[in-house]
Motif scaffolding. Sequence first.
Motif, PDB file in Angstrom:
ATOM      1  N   GLY A  47      45.132 -29.414 -11.093  1.00  0.00           N
ATOM      2  CA  GLY A  47      46.042 -30.071  -9.497  1.00  0.00           C
ATOM      3  C   GLY A  47      47.275 -29.282  -8.993  1.00  0.00           C
ATOM      4  O   GLY A  47      47.864 -30.091  -8.496  1.00  0.00           O
ATOM      5  N   GLY A  48      47.167 -28.244  -9.358  1.00  0.00           N
ATOM      6  CA  GLY A  48      48.796 -27.734  -9.775  1.00  0.00           C
ATOM      7  C   GLY A  48      49.760 -27.989 -10.310  1.00  0.00           C
ATOM      8  O   GLY A  48      50.926 -27.675  -9.850  1.00  0.00           O
ATOM      9  N   TYR A  49      49.618 -28.822 -11.591  1.00  0.00           N
ATOM     10  CA  TYR A  49      50.724 -29.466 -12.388  1.00  0.00           C
ATOM     11  C   TYR A  49      51.433 -28.382 -12.515  1.00  0.00           C
ATOM     12  O   TYR A  49      52.896 -27.818 -12.986  1.00  0.00           O
ATOM     13  CB  TYR A  49      49.962 -29.721 -12.971  1.00  0.00           C
ATOM     14  CG  TYR A  49      50.895 -30.294 -13.939  1.00  0.00           C
ATOM     15  CD1 TYR A  49      52.008 -31.111 -14.512  1.00  0.00           C
ATOM     16  CD2 TYR A  49      51.249 -29.200 -15.651  1.00  0.00           C
ATOM     17  CE1 TYR A  49      52.952 -31.223 -15.652  1.00  0.00           C
ATOM     18  CE2 TYR A  49      51.735 -29.306 -16.773  1.00  0.00           C
ATOM     19  CZ  TYR A  49      52.852 -30.730 -16.751  1.00  0.00           C
ATOM     20  OH  TYR A  49      53.075 -30.658 -18.190  1.00  0.00           O
ATOM     21  N   MET A  50      51.092 -26.745 -13.076  1.00  0.00           N
ATOM     22  CA  MET A  50      51.615 -25.902 -13.613  1.00  0.00           C
ATOM     23  C   MET A  50      52.115 -24.760 -12.639  1.00  0.00           C
ATOM     24  O   MET A  50      53.124 -24.424 -12.548  1.00  0.00           O
ATOM     25  CB  MET A  50      50.405 -24.832 -13.975  1.00  0.00           C
ATOM     26  CG  MET A  50      49.427 -25.125 -15.151  1.00  0.00           C
ATOM     27  SD  MET A  50      50.715 -25.662 -16.236  1.00  0.00           S
ATOM     28  CE  MET A  50      51.183 -24.003 -17.288  1.00  0.00           C
ATOM     29  N   ILE A  51      52.299 -25.504 -11.228  1.00  0.00           N
ATOM     30  CA  ILE A  51      52.809 -24.835 -10.375  1.00  0.00           C
ATOM     31  C   ILE A  51      53.663 -25.447  -9.603  1.00  0.00           C
ATOM     32  O   ILE A  51      54.950 -24.859  -8.955  1.00  0.00           O
ATOM     33  CB  ILE A  51      51.995 -24.457  -9.083  1.00  0.00           C
ATOM     34  CG1 ILE A  51      51.705 -24.991  -8.692  1.00  0.00           C
ATOM     35  CG2 ILE A  51      50.924 -23.347  -9.285  1.00  0.00           C
ATOM     36  CD1 ILE A  51      50.825 -24.589  -7.033  1.00  0.00           C
ATOM     37  N   ALA A  52      54.057 -26.848 -10.156  1.00  0.00           N
ATOM     38  CA  ALA A  52      54.763 -27.834  -9.448  1.00  0.00           C
ATOM     39  C   ALA A  52      56.350 -27.269 -10.207  1.00  0.00           C
ATOM     40  O   ALA A  52      56.606 -26.777 -11.102  1.00  0.00           O
ATOM     41  CB  ALA A  52      54.322 -29.034  -9.590  1.00  0.00           C
ATOM     42  N   GLY A  99      19.976 -10.196 -30.775  1.00  0.00           N
ATOM     43  CA  GLY A  99      20.795  -9.675 -29.961  1.00  0.00           C
ATOM     44  C   GLY A  99      20.478 -10.512 -28.433  1.00  0.00           C
ATOM     45  O   GLY A  99      20.176  -9.628 -27.746  1.00  0.00           O
ATOM     46  N   ARG A 100      20.879 -11.479 -28.687  1.00  0.00           N
ATOM     47  CA  ARG A 100      21.523 -12.477 -27.052  1.00  0.00           C
ATOM     48  C   ARG A 100      22.020 -12.859 -26.502  1.00  0.00           C
ATOM     49  O   ARG A 100      23.121 -12.319 -26.998  1.00  0.00           O
ATOM     50  CB  ARG A 100      20.672 -13.514 -27.164  1.00  0.00           C
ATOM     51  CG  ARG A 100      18.964 -13.346 -28.011  1.00  0.00           C
ATOM     52  CD  ARG A 100      18.007 -15.210 -28.394  1.00  0.00           C
ATOM     53  NE  ARG A 100      18.920 -15.837 -27.616  1.00  0.00           N
ATOM     54  CZ  ARG A 100      19.931 -17.289 -28.664  1.00  0.00           C
ATOM     55  NH1 ARG A 100      19.214 -16.403 -30.346  1.00  0.00           N
ATOM     56  NH2 ARG A 100      19.934 -17.617 -28.559  1.00  0.00           N
ATOM     57  N   LYS A 101      22.557 -12.244 -25.221  1.00  0.00           N
ATOM     58  CA  LYS A 101      23.507 -12.845 -25.114  1.00  0.00           C
ATOM     59  C   LYS A 101      24.001 -14.425 -24.209  1.00  0.00           C
ATOM     60  O   LYS A 101      23.004 -15.177 -24.031  1.00  0.00           O
ATOM     61  CB  LYS A 101      23.721 -12.043 -23.049  1.00  0.00           C
ATOM     62  CG  LYS A 101      23.629 -10.289 -23.413  1.00  0.00           C
ATOM     63  CD  LYS A 101      23.555 -10.116 -22.416  1.00  0.00           C
ATOM     64  CE  LYS A 101      23.632  -8.258 -22.104  1.00  0.00           C
ATOM     65  NZ  LYS A 101      24.426  -7.963 -20.464  1.00  0.00           N
ATOM     66  N   GLY A 102      25.444 -14.425 -24.113  1.00  0.00           N
ATOM     67  CA  GLY A 102      25.775 -15.891 -24.176  1.00  0.00           C
ATOM     68  C   GLY A 102      27.263 -15.987 -23.416  1.00  0.00           C
ATOM     69  O   GLY A 102      27.789 -15.368 -23.447  1.00  0.00           O
ATOM     70  N   ALA A 103      27.665 -17.560 -23.490  1.00  0.00           N
ATOM     71  CA  ALA A 103      28.488 -18.181 -22.805  1.00  0.00           C
ATOM     72  C   ALA A 103      29.583 -18.821 -24.118  1.00  0.00           C
ATOM     73  O   ALA A 103      28.494 -20.110 -24.472  1.00  0.00           O
ATOM     74  CB  ALA A 103      28.670 -18.290 -21.758  1.00  0.00           C
ATOM     75  N   ILE A 104      30.941 -19.144 -23.990  1.00  0.00           N
ATOM     76  CA  ILE A 104      31.521 -20.094 -24.772  1.00  0.00           C
ATOM     77  C   ILE A 104      32.746 -20.663 -24.122  1.00  0.00           C
ATOM     78  O   ILE A 104      33.377 -19.813 -23.283  1.00  0.00           O
ATOM     79  CB  ILE A 104      32.260 -18.836 -26.300  1.00  0.00           C
ATOM     80  CG1 ILE A 104      31.187 -19.051 -26.726  1.00  0.00           C
ATOM     81  CG2 ILE A 104      33.169 -20.830 -26.842  1.00  0.00           C
ATOM     82  CD1 ILE A 104      31.354 -18.653 -28.229  1.00  0.00           C
ATOM     83  N   VAL A 105      32.657 -21.669 -23.433  1.00  0.00           N
ATOM     84  CA  VAL A 105      34.103 -22.366 -23.522  1.00  0.00           C
ATOM     85  C   VAL A 105      34.567 -23.132 -24.353  1.00  0.00           C
ATOM     86  O   VAL A 105      34.607 -24.063 -24.678  1.00  0.00           O
ATOM     87  CB  VAL A 105      33.454 -23.136 -21.469  1.00  0.00           C
ATOM     88  CG1 VAL A 105      35.183 -23.347 -21.208  1.00  0.00           C
ATOM     89  CG2 VAL A 105      32.487 -22.160 -20.825  1.00  0.00           C
ATOM     90  N   ASN A 106      36.363 -23.010 -24.562  1.00  0.00           N
ATOM     91  CA  ASN A 106      36.724 -23.416 -25.103  1.00  0.00           C
ATOM     92  C   ASN A 106      38.173 -24.340 -24.380  1.00  0.00           C
ATOM     93  O   ASN A 106      38.491 -23.838 -23.621  1.00  0.00           O
ATOM     94  CB  ASN A 106      38.001 -22.858 -25.695  1.00  0.00           C
ATOM     95  CG  ASN A 106      37.077 -21.923 -26.983  1.00  0.00           C
ATOM     96  OD1 ASN A 106      35.721 -22.010 -27.678  1.00  0.00           O
ATOM     97  ND2 ASN A 106      37.493 -20.742 -26.963  1.00  0.00           N
ATOM     98  N   VAL A 107      37.646 -25.508 -24.589  1.00  0.00           N
ATOM     99  CA  VAL A 107      38.941 -26.486 -23.559  1.00  0.00           C
ATOM    100  C   VAL A 107      40.089 -26.933 -24.246  1.00  0.00           C
ATOM    101  O   VAL A 107      39.849 -27.710 -25.607  1.00  0.00           O
ATOM    102  CB  VAL A 107      37.746 -28.277 -23.311  1.00  0.00           C
ATOM    103  CG1 VAL A 107      38.914 -29.570 -22.512  1.00  0.00           C
ATOM    104  CG2 VAL A 107      36.362 -28.044 -23.010  1.00  0.00           C
ATOM    105  N   SER A 108      40.933 -26.412 -23.645  1.00  0.00           N
ATOM    106  CA  SER A 108      42.796 -26.267 -24.130  1.00  0.00           C
ATOM    107  C   SER A 108      43.112 -27.545 -23.487  1.00  0.00           C
ATOM    108  O   SER A 108      42.813 -28.856 -22.884  1.00  0.00           O
ATOM    109  CB  SER A 108      42.483 -25.252 -23.879  1.00  0.00           C
ATOM    110  OG  SER A 108      44.354 -25.085 -24.656  1.00  0.00           O
ATOM    111  N   SER A 109      43.982 -27.282 -22.673  1.00  0.00           N
ATOM    112  CA  SER A 109      44.599 -28.218 -22.269  1.00  0.00           C
ATOM    113  C   SER A 109      46.285 -27.945 -22.043  1.00  0.00           C
ATOM    114  O   SER A 109      46.730 -26.430 -21.946  1.00  0.00           O
ATOM    115  CB  SER A 109      45.608 -29.173 -22.540  1.00  0.00           C
ATOM    116  OG  SER A 109      46.478 -30.548 -22.609  1.00  0.00           O
ATOM    117  N   CYS A 110      46.584 -28.367 -20.411  1.00  0.00           N
ATOM    118  CA  CYS A 110      48.069 -27.683 -19.790  1.00  0.00           C
ATOM    119  C   CYS A 110      48.465 -27.675 -21.698  1.00  0.00           C
ATOM    120  O   CYS A 110      49.528 -27.094 -20.869  1.00  0.00           O
ATOM    121  CB  CYS A 110      48.878 -28.494 -18.654  1.00  0.00           C
ATOM    122  SG  CYS A 110      47.454 -28.715 -17.233  1.00  0.00           S
ATOM    123  N   ALA A 111      48.998 -28.373 -21.934  1.00  0.00           N
ATOM    124  CA  ALA A 111      49.672 -28.627 -23.209  1.00  0.00           C
ATOM    125  C   ALA A 111      50.584 -27.774 -24.281  1.00  0.00           C
ATOM    126  O   ALA A 111      51.265 -27.122 -24.854  1.00  0.00           O
ATOM    127  CB  ALA A 111      49.663 -30.377 -24.153  1.00  0.00           C
TER     128      ALA A 111
END
Length: 241
Positions: free
Chosen positions: A236-241, A123-135
Amino acid sequence: MDFQGQRVVVTGAGKGIGRATAIMLARRGASVVALTRSASDLATLEAETGCRGIAVDLADAEATRAAALEALPADLLVNCAGTTELESFLDVTVENFDLLHAVNTRAPMIVAQEFSRELVASGRKGAIVNVSSCAAFVGIPDHAAYCASKAGLDGLTRVMAKELGPKGIRVNGVHPTVTLTPMALKAWSDPAKAAGMMARIPLGRFAEPDDIAEVILFLLSDAARMVHGLSMPVDGGYMIA
């Protein structure tokens, strides 16, 4: 961001972004359980941070589940382990394709399953971060299996966010650009190849592991309590370049 009293599982904690994240969490009060393949990496991390280490080959599904269960209970999870093999699409082997999906996609699923089941049962709350990639968003030559595995992780993250949010578990993904880790040096040691990637980053540099770790900690923290289901480029802005 104070993590005093919180227990955090970090996979891939032996090197690179995972190690930077584990160290940063420990310095900010967290009790860290570090999962990684190399026992020697764990030994130095344990000496530096006082964390608890579990050596596991995340390509092995049964060993991964056993390690995840051993790491529990925990309040927060960072799925950071990853691997790559450099092959053109025409040369990708089934063995390497399966290896990358086992480590980069299947292992995060298994660890997150056990982490979430324990939270829900208690009955507890939590958080998950999955490390993906711009790839996951961009086709990169010689990274066919890697791009596919990270895109698969993104799909998993979206479903996790839909299903786990109502149960009090926040789930987000981060998408680094080239980050100066041992794995990145393997892929980007050719100056000509690196220059082409660098030219697409408006901030004019590759990321350092701490650049990514800071964002991971934000997404884990209560400061991000309304951030859920996000695919966060740290590029660093790669996705908008």
